[in-house]
Design an enzyme around this catalytic site. Sequence first.
Site, short mmCIF file in Angstrom:
data_model
loop_
_atom_site.label_atom_id
_atom_site.label_comp_id
_atom_site.label_asym_id
_atom_site.label_seq_id
_atom_site.Cartn_x
_atom_site.Cartn_y
_atom_site.Cartn_z
N ASP A 175 10.50 10.46 9.34
CA ASP A 175 10.61 10.94 7.96
C ASP A 175 9.24 11.24 7.36
OD1 ASP A 175 11.82 11.53 5.46
OD2 ASP A 175 11.48 9.47 4.78
N HIS A 185 16.80 4.25 -4.00
CA HIS A 185 17.62 5.14 -3.15
C HIS A 185 17.96 4.50 -1.81
CE1 HIS A 185 13.89 6.44 -1.06
NE2 HIS A 185 14.69 6.91 -0.11
N HIS A 226 14.55 2.59 6.05
CA HIS A 226 13.57 3.61 6.43
C HIS A 226 12.30 3.58 5.60
CE1 HIS A 226 15.54 5.92 3.17
NE2 HIS A 226 14.50 6.74 3.18
N HIS A 227 12.27 2.79 4.53
CA HIS A 227 11.02 2.64 3.78
C HIS A 227 10.40 1.25 3.92
CE1 HIS A 227 10.86 6.61 2.09
NE2 HIS A 227 12.11 6.52 1.64
N HIS A 268 19.23 9.26 6.12
CA HIS A 268 18.33 8.23 5.57
C HIS A 268 18.21 8.31 4.05
CE1 HIS A 268 15.65 11.69 6.41
NE2 HIS A 268 14.98 11.30 5.34
N ASP A 269 18.26 9.52 3.48
CA ASP A 269 18.08 9.67 2.03
C ASP A 269 19.37 9.91 1.28
OD1 ASP A 269 15.37 9.19 1.71
OD2 ASP A 269 14.80 11.27 2.13
N LYS A 289 19.69 9.31 -2.40
CA LYS A 289 19.09 10.20 -3.41
C LYS A 289 20.14 10.94 -4.23
CE LYS A 289 14.56 11.30 -1.31
NZ LYS A 289 13.81 12.38 -0.63
P1 C2E Z 1 9.79 12.25 0.78
O1 C2E Z 1 9.10 13.31 0.01
O2 C2E Z 1 10.74 12.69 1.84
O3 C2E Z 1 8.71 11.32 1.41
C1 C2E Z 1 9.04 10.37 2.35
C2 C2E Z 1 7.90 9.44 2.60
O4 C2E Z 1 6.80 10.19 3.17
C3 C2E Z 1 7.33 8.78 1.37
O5 C2E Z 1 8.07 7.67 1.00
C4 C2E Z 1 5.93 8.42 1.84
O6 C2E Z 1 5.97 7.28 2.67
C5 C2E Z 1 5.55 9.60 2.70
N1 C2E Z 1 4.81 10.58 1.88
C6 C2E Z 1 5.27 11.73 1.38
N2 C2E Z 1 4.28 12.36 0.68
C7 C2E Z 1 3.18 11.58 0.76
C8 C2E Z 1 1.84 11.70 0.25
O7 C2E Z 1 1.47 12.66 -0.42
N3 C2E Z 1 0.98 10.69 0.57
C9 C2E Z 1 1.34 9.64 1.31
N4 C2E Z 1 0.42 8.68 1.57
N5 C2E Z 1 2.61 9.48 1.79
C10 C2E Z 1 3.52 10.45 1.52
P2 C2E Z 1 8.05 7.15 -0.48
O8 C2E Z 1 6.66 7.17 -1.01
O9 C2E Z 1 8.75 5.84 -0.52
O10 C2E Z 1 8.85 8.20 -1.30
C11 C2E Z 1 10.25 8.34 -1.15
C12 C2E Z 1 10.72 9.59 -1.80
O11 C2E Z 1 10.44 9.52 -3.21
C13 C2E Z 1 10.02 10.84 -1.34
O12 C2E Z 1 10.64 11.34 -0.18
C14 C2E Z 1 10.20 11.75 -2.55
O13 C2E Z 1 11.50 12.30 -2.57
C15 C2E Z 1 10.09 10.81 -3.70
N6 C2E Z 1 8.73 10.73 -4.26
C16 C2E Z 1 7.75 9.85 -3.91
N7 C2E Z 1 6.68 10.03 -4.72
C17 C2E Z 1 6.96 11.03 -5.56
C18 C2E Z 1 6.25 11.67 -6.64
O14 C2E Z 1 5.11 11.33 -6.99
N8 C2E Z 1 6.88 12.68 -7.31
C19 C2E Z 1 8.12 13.08 -6.96
N9 C2E Z 1 8.68 14.09 -7.64
N10 C2E Z 1 8.83 12.51 -5.95
C20 C2E Z 1 8.25 11.49 -5.27
FE FE Z 2 13.72 7.94 1.62
FE FE Z 3 13.62 12.40 3.91
#
Ligand code: C2E
Ligand code: FE
Ligand code: FE
Length: 370
Positions: free
Chosen positions: A309, A254, A280-281, A225-226, A229
């Site tokens: 995910d 991504h 997936h998003h 899915h990712d 990235k």
């Molecule tokens: P990921 O870390 O694998 O997170 C996947 C999805 O899990 C996120 O998609 C979001 O829907 C949910 N998720 C993860 N952490 C949180 C959280 O703390 N609160 C909430 N409400 N949902 C959460 P999303 O948001 O589209 O992010 C996609 C990817 O982007 C993330 O994959 C991560 O790799 C990155 N990312 C998102 N926000 C940040 C950030 O603030 N800082 C950094 N360094 N990376 C981020």
């Molecule tokens: Fe993703």
């Molecule tokens: Fe993931």
Amino acid sequence: MGHKADELLALIFKHVTKIASIHDPDRLLPQVAEMGRDIVKADRCSVWLLDQENKTLRTKVADGVDSIIIPAYSGIVGEAIREGKSKIINDVYSHQSFNRDVDDETGYKTSTMMVIPVHNSNDEVVGAIQVINKKGKNGFSKEDLKHLMLASTYVAESIESSLLLQEIDATQRELVYIMGVTGESRSKETGNHVKRVAEYSRLLAELYGLSKEECNILKDASPMHDLGKIAIPDAVLNKPGRFNEEERRIMDTHAELGYNILKGSERTLLKAASIVAYQHHEKYNGTGYPNQLKGEEIHIYGRITALADVFDALGSDRVYKKAWDDERIFKLFREERGEHFDPKLIDLFFENIDKFLEIRAQFKDTYHGE
Ligand code: C2E
Ligand code: FE
Ligand code: FE
Ligand code: SIN
Ligand code: SIN
């Protein structure tokens, strides 16, 4: 009595056309065995495949039954394979290499046997066809041997190509898995994230009622899915804190990036992976990215992987956040039922929560990303 020539040809033709359309070795072996039995009028027939690496022979008696595995070079079959020579043995119990263990265990009495090695196009032995207990009073004849050898030359190619296809299939799955791990490993997530997402996705697919084939495809595709990235700059991907608007915009690409990498493929598995990467998003209520798809416009593979995910992301430490405890995750899932997530999937998730927690425990992270 043997067959008349035209009868024999008709028989071979009937079987060979059937066999040629089978690509799965597990279904092929019983079908070739049926041919062997018909052609020489034997009570039983087994088709053995040689596994050089493990020094074993494997057969499949019927579709859906476990394989039987024996040492490659023992017994009469092993002898025929080692020597590359056919055998007709019409007094099996007095033959010194016959192993009576199987008969003693099953109560089946072997009295006559014929074995012919099967060669591939490089003339290497790849297995053997074994027929047991010729019907009628006489044992197997030279003529039977000739007929079985004739038939086996037609099926050897099918056996070989089915093994090749199986190999390609396994290679494809392995590559896809490695690509998934690679996509995750640049962001500092562990390889276990992709394993857990794979298992959660398969479980959801099963609970949702997808076919067994689709469940397995999704299990193999969801770790990708990712993949997109890999094209996200390090400074964004591994930023040890919350994104600003610009970084968020970059990260959101991504999904489409992954889709663009995968979309050209005609392979079932890569096609499924491209859907998963793309969708997936997306969110059930239409507020996700990149295309704001809504409800069942989102492919079931996308809806399932989204839940798998996020469940895993929330429960894990990330560079930008600490892992959430379960109560907090469950609260969000209840709130997002019908919003972020397909309500039916959320219901299945809560009804089977034990199974999800079991998977998480089984593929626990041994270290954390930061
Ligand atoms: P990921 O870390 O694998 O997170 C996947 C999805 O899990 C996120 O998609 C979001 O829907 C949910 N998720 C993860 N952490 C949180 C959280 O703390 N609160 C909430 N409400 N949902 C959460 P999303 O948001 O589209 O992010 C996609 C990817 O982007 C993330 O994959 C991560 O790799 C990155 N990312 C998102 N926000 C940040 C950030 O603030 N800082 C950094 N360094 N990376 C981020
Ligand atoms: Fe993703
Ligand atoms: Fe993931
Ligand atoms: C078998 O029928 O299981 C193999 C016996 C043998 O080849 O001796
Ligand atoms: C792997 O993907 O095989 C490594 C799993 C891990 O992160 O321990």
